[in-house]
Structures are given as C-alpha cells and as structure tokens.
Design a protein around this motif. Structure first.
Motif, PDB file in Angstrom:
ATOM      1  N   ASP A 172      32.502  20.216  39.517  1.00  0.00           N
ATOM      2  CA  ASP A 172      33.916  20.093  39.912  1.00  0.00           C
ATOM      3  C   ASP A 172      34.404  18.661  39.715  1.00  0.00           C
ATOM      4  OD1 ASP A 172      33.916  22.739  40.613  1.00  0.00           O
ATOM      5  OD2 ASP A 172      33.612  22.380  42.758  1.00  0.00           O
ATOM      6  N   GLU A 173      33.514  17.690  39.950  1.00  0.00           N
ATOM      7  CA  GLU A 173      33.889  16.285  39.775  1.00  0.00           C
ATOM      8  C   GLU A 173      34.230  15.992  38.313  1.00  0.00           C
ATOM      9  OE1 GLU A 173      32.094  11.808  40.755  1.00  0.00           O
ATOM     10  OE2 GLU A 173      30.779  13.561  40.777  1.00  0.00           O
ATOM     11  N   ALA A 174      33.424  16.555  37.409  1.00  0.00           N
ATOM     12  CA  ALA A 174      33.687  16.351  35.985  1.00  0.00           C
ATOM     13  C   ALA A 174      35.015  16.984  35.576  1.00  0.00           C
ATOM     14  CB  ALA A 174      32.543  16.941  35.154  1.00  0.00           C
ATOM     15  N   ASN A 195      25.029  23.180  27.681  1.00  0.00           N
ATOM     16  CA  ASN A 195      24.306  24.259  28.382  1.00  0.00           C
ATOM     17  C   ASN A 195      24.020  23.939  29.848  1.00  0.00           C
ATOM     18  OD1 ASN A 195      24.149  25.936  26.053  1.00  0.00           O
ATOM     19  ND2 ASN A 195      22.436  24.685  25.299  1.00  0.00           N
ATOM     20  N   ARG A 196      24.820  23.053  30.432  1.00  0.00           N
ATOM     21  CA  ARG A 196      24.713  22.755  31.858  1.00  0.00           C
ATOM     22  C   ARG A 196      25.932  23.320  32.580  1.00  0.00           C
ATOM     23  NH1 ARG A 196      24.434  16.618  32.828  1.00  0.00           N
ATOM     24  NH2 ARG A 196      25.833  16.554  31.012  1.00  0.00           N
ATOM     25  N   GLY A 252      27.906  12.133  33.790  1.00  0.00           N
ATOM     26  CA  GLY A 252      27.244  12.206  32.486  1.00  0.00           C
ATOM     27  C   GLY A 252      27.771  13.199  31.478  1.00  0.00           C
ATOM     28  N   PHE A 253      28.840  13.929  31.768  1.00  0.00           N
ATOM     29  CA  PHE A 253      29.376  14.881  30.797  1.00  0.00           C
ATOM     30  C   PHE A 253      30.247  14.157  29.767  1.00  0.00           C
ATOM     31  CE2 PHE A 253      28.391  17.770  34.273  1.00  0.00           C
ATOM     32  CZ  PHE A 253      27.877  18.872  33.600  1.00  0.00           C
ATOM     33  N   ARG A 254      30.083  14.522  28.501  1.00  0.00           N
ATOM     34  CA  ARG A 254      30.946  13.979  27.447  1.00  0.00           C
ATOM     35  C   ARG A 254      32.295  14.691  27.495  1.00  0.00           C
ATOM     36  NH1 ARG A 254      28.604  15.595  22.417  1.00  0.00           N
ATOM     37  NH2 ARG A 254      30.103  14.225  21.346  1.00  0.00           N
TER      38      ARG A 254
END
Length: 584
Positions: A516-518, A511-512, A468-470
């Motif tokens: 490591d996967e991202a 702010n999360r 879910g990270f942009r």
C-alpha cells in the motif's frame, strides 16, 4: 524575492571559496540568455551557471546544467576562443551593486598573457553578460546595445566598458546606522519599508520589510522612537551578517513543496504560512528555486512552434465542439415535428389547402388545443410530409452529431495530454518525440530526412519507492502506450490521475505483492507528472495492467478500464525529488 546586491555578495563569497583559481575547461550556451562555464580547481570540477533572463537573472554553481543546442551560438564560440584554459583569479563586486566581475588570466592567439573580465549585470530586463579586456575594451556581450537602444551606454565590440550608473543609495557597510536612519527620515511621505528600500544599496523589498517588522507599513513620520530603535538594531545585525558572517541559505516553501521565496537570513514576516528549509549552499538554493521556472521557459523557447500549434488546435477543436453541441440542442425538438406530422395526417378529412395554420386537438397531451403552422401553397398531406421530412433530418443529424461530439471530445482530451507532456518536457529529445507523435497524428508535417535519422527512443522516467519497487513514468502519449501495453507485465500496477491529463505510471511488481505504501508513493508521482501537480488533493486511479484495454482507433495514450481503485494524494515535489530517489 529578487536576487539583491546583499544576497549576491554571499554568492560571490561562496564562489570564491569553491572555484577560485579554477581553470576553464568548457563553455556552453544553452540558450540566448544563459551561459555555463565548466571549471576545474582545488575542489574538483564545477559548473558555473550565468543567466540574464528578465525574470530570473543570477549566477551560481549548478548541478542541473541545461541541455546544449546542437550548434553553439556565435557568442559561445567566442567565449571558448577567449576563455578556454583561462584561470579565474578573482571575483569582485562594486559595493553592494548587483554586478559581479570575474577576473581571468588568459593567453591570447600569439601566446601573450592577458587579463579578461567577464561581468554579469543583474538588472531585470537590462541584465547582461559582457566580456572585456584589461584596458576596458569590450570584446563582446551576450546582448549588444547600440545607440538606438540607449543614448547613455552602448555595449558593442571595441567600445569602452562603462559600468551602469550607480544609484544614490547608501552602502550599509560604509555608513553608520545613524547616517542611514537620518537618510530614511528624509522620506516622510513613504512607508518605513519603502523609505528603507529607497535608502539602502543592494536591499530587496523582502529584506526591507523584514528589517522594519511591524512598523513597515507606517509612514516614516508616524514611526515612534521605539520603531526606529527596532530598525537600528536590525540594521546593525544586517551589517554584521554582511561583513562577518557567511549567511544562511533559507528557502520558504508552501504546503505542496513549491518554493516561494528565499533569503540569506531568517524570514519572519510570513508567520506560519510557509515552512522554512535551510540549504547546504546558496548555489543549491538558487538551483532549486529557479529550476521549474527556467524549465518551463526553455520548453517554451525550444518548442515554441509546438506550443503555438497545440494552442491553435485546442482552440479550433473547442470551437467545433461548442458548435456541434449547439446543433445537437437544436435537434432536441425533433419529437415535436413528428407529432405535428401525425396530428395533420389524423385530421386530413377536415383540413383544406391554403390555411396559414391548423387548429387541432393534441391527443398526445390530453386533447389540448394546438396550433400548427402550415404552408398555404401545400396541401395538408404535403404539409404532413414536410414535417416528417424535417423530423427524419433532425433524427439523422442527432445520430451523426452525437458521434461527432464524442470524436471532438476525444481529440480535445488527446491534445490536452500532448500539451501537458510538452509543458513537462525537459530536453530537446523529449520535445522531438512529441513532435514525432504529432506528425504521426497528422498535426505536423514530417520533415524530410527524419526517417533516415531516427534517434533511439527515450527510456521512461524511473523512480524507486522507499520499499524498493521500481516506478516507471511515460514521457509522452506514444511512450505511455508502449509502457502500459507492451513493457508492463499483467501483474504490474497501473496508475493515472482521475480527470486530469498526465503520464501513465507503472509499479513494476517483479512477482511480488505491491505494498500500500508503494501505491501511495506511486500515486504521488502520477499526480506530480500531471496537469494537477500544483493541486492540494488529487484523485489517482490504480488497477492491474491486465485490466487495461485499448479501444480500436483510439488516440495515443488512450486506454479504458472498469475495475479500479482510487486514492487521494498531494504531490510533494520534495518527497518525489529527494525521498523517492530519481533514477533517470
């Protein structure tokens, strides 16, 4: 694999299912060798793509229609005039020739119903798209051919359309296997696969090699009865696929995910060298297979002047750097000049004017004898001053050259990043931004009126990781600066390939804590959007944005950092384009 006549027959069947009886809504001509026809029918809106590029001629439905020019070419205007609102009623193929005929029911200027045929001839550099009427009179062609180009077949408005002369090959659907085998045996001095290629209509070298299997490299007169039995079975199977089966869109890819070949039936000749993927349609297969090749070709055409300018600038700076490095190497002997001067000064009391050289003891090297060249017209003191002057000159040159060399290295690195951005540019807008960047750097003269028509800056390319990270990717050096130094927050993660030109990549943390996967997935994106996109193992640096600094006077896209980590990744285009959903 070249798109052969058999594969084209499968494309024809697919197009008949998808766009038959569709009406033409729009016509675009992205380049001088491409045409896009928008149709709407029972299956909704579809885009039919036709290309006659010498290295990738083809026809298929597309989801990635190329960007259109601001002003449509004359052929495009004619096609709009003739084909808008026309209905596609049939698609025909003569045998297994690499020619498709698209039959349209249209209306002329006075409202009469007429028949128009659009043919696409897939013949490498002789490929063409020709529009002619029901009487066979040519309306126009995307490539006109006059008498100076061909004495056999002229393609000009008003001329009679004549199909390309047929090859003396056998259509597998019209001849028995026994007849085909007999014809193959008339080529005893050729390898079996070459003999099959010379015999079968519409079969590519890949198909012929697959039909022959392990017997393909043998001369035809050396092939055993077992070999011909094997070939006969495969010919029967091929005939069944052509006549009774829809075929399966197979694509072969290497370990980096790069497409290397395709076919309508399973390919075994490569063994385990490549992995096989099955696509949902033949159009999807061709769309993906040729996308990268066509993208580079379009960029080369649209930004041809920039490519030439960058190549020239890189060559010039490289040459200047080599010359300065050679001059710097020459300055390495400056200490010898100082020693010569000091030894002469230390021995003035025993030296006389007029000598061609001085034989002295070198107290810098255990008093070993040394011979120093002298100017006989000068006194020993003047000779010493001459060596001191040459020493100071060399020292000053070394200091200046060191700075000049560093400047040249930075300029060369910058130009290579611009060249990489241009190579990866997809649209005219991206090329225009790169042109603007070069004009800001003084490499390109700014065109008059560009300030008045300043277009809105393109957004960065956006991806989303599986958790879910942009992920934001800069399109060029100016955008890289803006993305890394203005847009990104201090706690966002910054990534860039190590020692390779490429885009700045930002993981937006919101702010999360960034997983490591991202980071690994974003590193793969960074590697893909770099000069190393085809490499197997690419080192990528990553650090928080707060650790970046912009040196004063540094070119666009240049940042420095001292606190960082690295990860080695392999850019997989399938993973990036599919699993990591591309947003923009």
């Amino acid at each position: 694999m070249a798109l052969d006549g058999i594969f084209l027959s499968k494309i024809k069947d697919e197009l008949l299912r998808e766009i038959s009886f569709g009406r033409v809504e729009k016509v675009h001509q992205p380049s001088r060798e491409e045409l896009v026809i928008h149709l709407r029918g029972k299956n909704g809106a579809k885009k039919l793509f036709l290309s006659i590029r010498s290295n990738s001629p083809r026809i298929h439905l597309t989801e990635h229609a190329p960007e259109n020019p601001a002003v449509p070419p004359m052929f495009c205007m004619l096609m709009r005039k003739k084909l808008l609102n026309a209905q596609l009623v049939d698609i025909r193929q003569s045998g297994l020739d690499r020619i498709l005929y698209l039959d349209f029911n249209a209306t002329n200027e006075i409202g009469d119903k007429i028949k128009l045929i659009l043919s696409i001839e897939i013949m490498a550099k002789y490929s063409n798209i020709i529009l002619f009427d029901g009487d066979g009179k040519i309306v126009d062609a995307i490539k006109r051919v006059d008498l100076s180009q061909s004495a056999v077949r002229q393609i000009l408005p008003g001329f009679k359309y004549i199909a390309p002369p047929p090859q003396s090959k056998l259509n597998i659907t019209d001849h028995t296997t026994e007849n085909i085998i007999a014809q193959i045996k008339t080529f005893p001095s050729k390898s079996l696969s070459s003999a099959v290629l010379s015999t079968l209509q519409g079969a590519s070298p890949l198909t012929c090699r697959e039909l022959c299997g392990e017997f393909g490299e043998l001369y035809t007169d050396e092939v055993s009865d077992k070999g011909f039995e094997y070939l006969s079975e495969n010919l029967d199977s091929l005939r069944n696929i052509i006549m009774n089966e829809p075929g399966v869109p197979f694509m072969l890819k290497d370990e980096t995910g790069k497409p290397v070949d395709f076919s309508f039936f399973p390919i075994k000749q490569y063994g385990d060298r490549y992995r096989t993927e099955i696509k949902s349609s033949f159009s999807e297969l061709l769309d993906e297979f040729y996308y990268e090749c066509d993208r580079l070709e379009r960029t080369k055409q649209k930004g041809q002047d920039l490519v030439k300018l960058l190549n020239s600038a890189i060559s010039r700076v490289s040459k200047k750097l080599s010359l300065r490095q050679a001059e710097l190497a020459h300055c390495a002997d400056r200490e010898k000049l100082r020693i010569n001067a000091e030894l002469i000064n230390a021995n003035l009391y025993r030296l006389e004017k007029g000598a061609l050289f001085y034989d002295l003891e070198n107290y810098y090297d255990e008093n070993k004898p040394i011979r120093i060249k002298a100017d006989p017209s000068k006194s020993p003191s003047q000779n010493a001053q001459k060596y001191f002057k040459e020493y100071r000159k060399a020292k000053t040159a070394e200091q200046l050259l060191t700075g000049f060399i560093e400047e040249s290295k930075q300029e060369l690195a910058y130009l290579e990043t611009v060249a990489d951005s241009l190579e990866r540019a997809d649209t005219q807008a991206e090329i225009d931004e790169i042109r603007n960047e070069l004009s800001l750097g003084g490499y390109v003269k700014k065109k008059r009126g560009t300030d008045k028509k300043s277009s809105k800056a393109l957004p960065p390319i956006e991806y989303r990781t599986t958790d879910g990270f942009r992920v934001l990717v800069g399109r060029n050096n100016v955008q890289n600066d803006r993305l890394s130094l203005k847009t990104a927050a201090k706690n966002d993660m910054w990534l860039h390939t190590q020692k390779f030109p490429g885009s700045h990549v930002i993981i937006v943390s919101d702010n999360r804590e960034i997983s490591d996967e991202a980071i690994v997935e974003a590193a793969e994106i960074a590697a893909y959007h770099s000069k190393a996109r085809d490499a197997k193992l690419v080192p990528v640096d990553y650090t928080y944005v707060k650790n970046l600094k912009k040196p004063q006077g540094a070119p666009y896209g240049k940042v420095i950092y001292h606190v960082y980590y690295s990860v080695n990744v392999t850019p997989d285009r399938d993973k990036i384009n599919a699993k990591l959903s591309k947003v923009k």
